[in-house]
Design a protein around this motif. Structure first.
Motif, PDB file in Angstrom:
ATOM      1  N   PHE A 177      45.438  43.482  50.089  1.00 17.45           N
ATOM      2  CA  PHE A 177      44.713  43.443  48.825  1.00 17.45           C
ATOM      3  C   PHE A 177      43.328  44.039  48.960  1.00 17.45           C
ATOM      4  O   PHE A 177      42.795  44.210  50.055  1.00 17.45           O
ATOM      5  CB  PHE A 177      44.629  42.007  48.294  1.00 17.45           C
ATOM      6  N   SER A 178      42.780  44.372  47.818  1.00 17.01           N
ATOM      7  CA  SER A 178      41.380  44.796  47.729  1.00 17.01           C
ATOM      8  C   SER A 178      40.683  43.866  46.748  1.00 17.01           C
ATOM      9  O   SER A 178      41.329  43.205  45.932  1.00 17.01           O
ATOM     10  CB  SER A 178      41.278  46.255  47.274  1.00 17.01           C
ATOM     11  N   LEU A 179      39.372  43.808  46.853  1.00 14.03           N
ATOM     12  CA  LEU A 179      38.581  42.923  45.998  1.00 14.03           C
ATOM     13  C   LEU A 179      37.845  43.739  44.942  1.00 14.03           C
ATOM     14  O   LEU A 179      37.415  44.848  45.205  1.00 14.03           O
ATOM     15  CB  LEU A 179      37.586  42.119  46.839  1.00 14.03           C
ATOM     16  N   SER A 180      37.713  43.140  43.751  1.00 14.56           N
ATOM     17  CA  SER A 180      37.035  43.850  42.666  1.00 14.56           C
ATOM     18  C   SER A 180      35.550  43.523  42.615  1.00 14.56           C
ATOM     19  O   SER A 180      34.807  44.188  41.920  1.00 14.56           O
ATOM     20  CB  SER A 180      37.697  43.510  41.325  1.00 14.56           C
ATOM     21  N   CYS A 181      35.115  42.514  43.323  1.00 12.46           N
ATOM     22  CA  CYS A 181      33.706  42.130  43.261  1.00 12.46           C
ATOM     23  C   CYS A 181      32.996  42.480  44.555  1.00 12.46           C
ATOM     24  O   CYS A 181      33.590  42.549  45.607  1.00 12.46           O
ATOM     25  CB  CYS A 181      33.558  40.640  42.964  1.00 12.46           C
ATOM     26  N   ARG A 182      31.705  42.700  44.460  1.00 11.63           N
ATOM     27  CA  ARG A 182      30.881  42.994  45.625  1.00 11.63           C
ATOM     28  C   ARG A 182      30.051  41.776  46.037  1.00 11.63           C
ATOM     29  O   ARG A 182      29.272  41.848  46.965  1.00 11.63           O
ATOM     30  CB  ARG A 182      29.951  44.166  45.327  1.00 11.63           C
ATOM     31  N   ASN A 183      30.233  40.676  45.339  1.00 18.28           N
ATOM     32  CA  ASN A 183      29.460  39.475  45.589  1.00 18.28           C
ATOM     33  C   ASN A 183      29.881  38.865  46.936  1.00 18.28           C
ATOM     34  O   ASN A 183      31.029  38.456  47.125  1.00 18.28           O
ATOM     35  CB  ASN A 183      29.683  38.467  44.455  1.00 18.28           C
ATOM     36  N   ALA A 184      28.949  38.802  47.881  1.00 19.06           N
ATOM     37  CA  ALA A 184      29.241  38.321  49.227  1.00 19.06           C
ATOM     38  C   ALA A 184      29.663  36.851  49.225  1.00 19.06           C
ATOM     39  O   ALA A 184      30.520  36.445  50.021  1.00 19.06           O
ATOM     40  CB  ALA A 184      28.036  38.522  50.130  1.00 19.06           C
ATOM     41  N   LYS A 185      29.089  36.044  48.329  1.00 20.65           N
ATOM     42  CA  LYS A 185      29.441  34.615  48.286  1.00 20.65           C
ATOM     43  C   LYS A 185      30.875  34.412  47.810  1.00 20.65           C
ATOM     44  O   LYS A 185      31.609  33.593  48.356  1.00 20.65           O
ATOM     45  CB  LYS A 185      28.475  33.856  47.381  1.00 20.65           C
TER      46      LYS A 185
END
Length: 161
Positions: free
Chosen positions: A72-80
């Motif tokens: 999978f890949s993530l759509s957000c760049r938020n590290a938390k």
């Protein structure tokens, strides 16, 4: 990363036992041409240097489990948010492997489940708890798997019977 230098003799012996760790010294001698006392001494030294370590490997297929690979890949760049998802995956008893890659699917996990419904339930739970975090997903069923990291052999032929 720690770099370990291996002699050609050590590479040959590791190459001989790589696919069958229970070979006796007589069989290793036939494969490598080294004398048995040389092989015993080399293996003892490799064990003392913790280059060779005995580990148990559980055949999950024999226990009725299948391994499902999910990339999978993530759509957000938020590290938390990313850290929370990864912590959730690590804590899951069904996740037996988690790896970060590059490319279209920078993350991969292996889930161990008896039936596809168990995988879908786990994924739905993750999607619910981490809504909007996933971008793309791909699922694959593994019928068998083999992992042979052979970087230490440096082009040396691996023996197999």
């Amino acid at each position: 990363m720690l770099k370990i230098k291996l002699t050609n003799k050590e590479r040959d012996i590791i190459g001989a036992i790589h696919l069958d760790a229970d070979l006796d010294t007589c069989e290793i001698r036939k494969l490598t041409g080294y004398r048995e006392h040389t092989i015993r001494h080399c293996i003892k030294d490799l064990i003392e240097r913790r280059i060779i370590v005995r580990k148990a490997v559980i055949n999950t297929f024999q226990l009725g489990f299948h391994r499902y690979g999910i990339f999978f890949s993530l759509s957000c760049r938020n590290a938390k948010l990313r850290a929370a998802l990864l912590a959730d995956l690590i804590a899951s008893p069904q996740v037996i492997w988690l790896k970060e890659f590059g490319g279209d699917f920078p993350y991969g996990i292996d889930l161990c489940a008896r039936k596809p419904d168990d995988v879908m339930s786990e994924l739905q739970m993750l999607l619910h708890r981490h809504a909007g975090v996933f971008n793309q997903k791909m699922i694959s069923l593994r019928f068998s798997g083999t992992f042979f990291p052979r970087g230490y052999l440096g082009g040396v032929r691996v023996f197999s019977s």
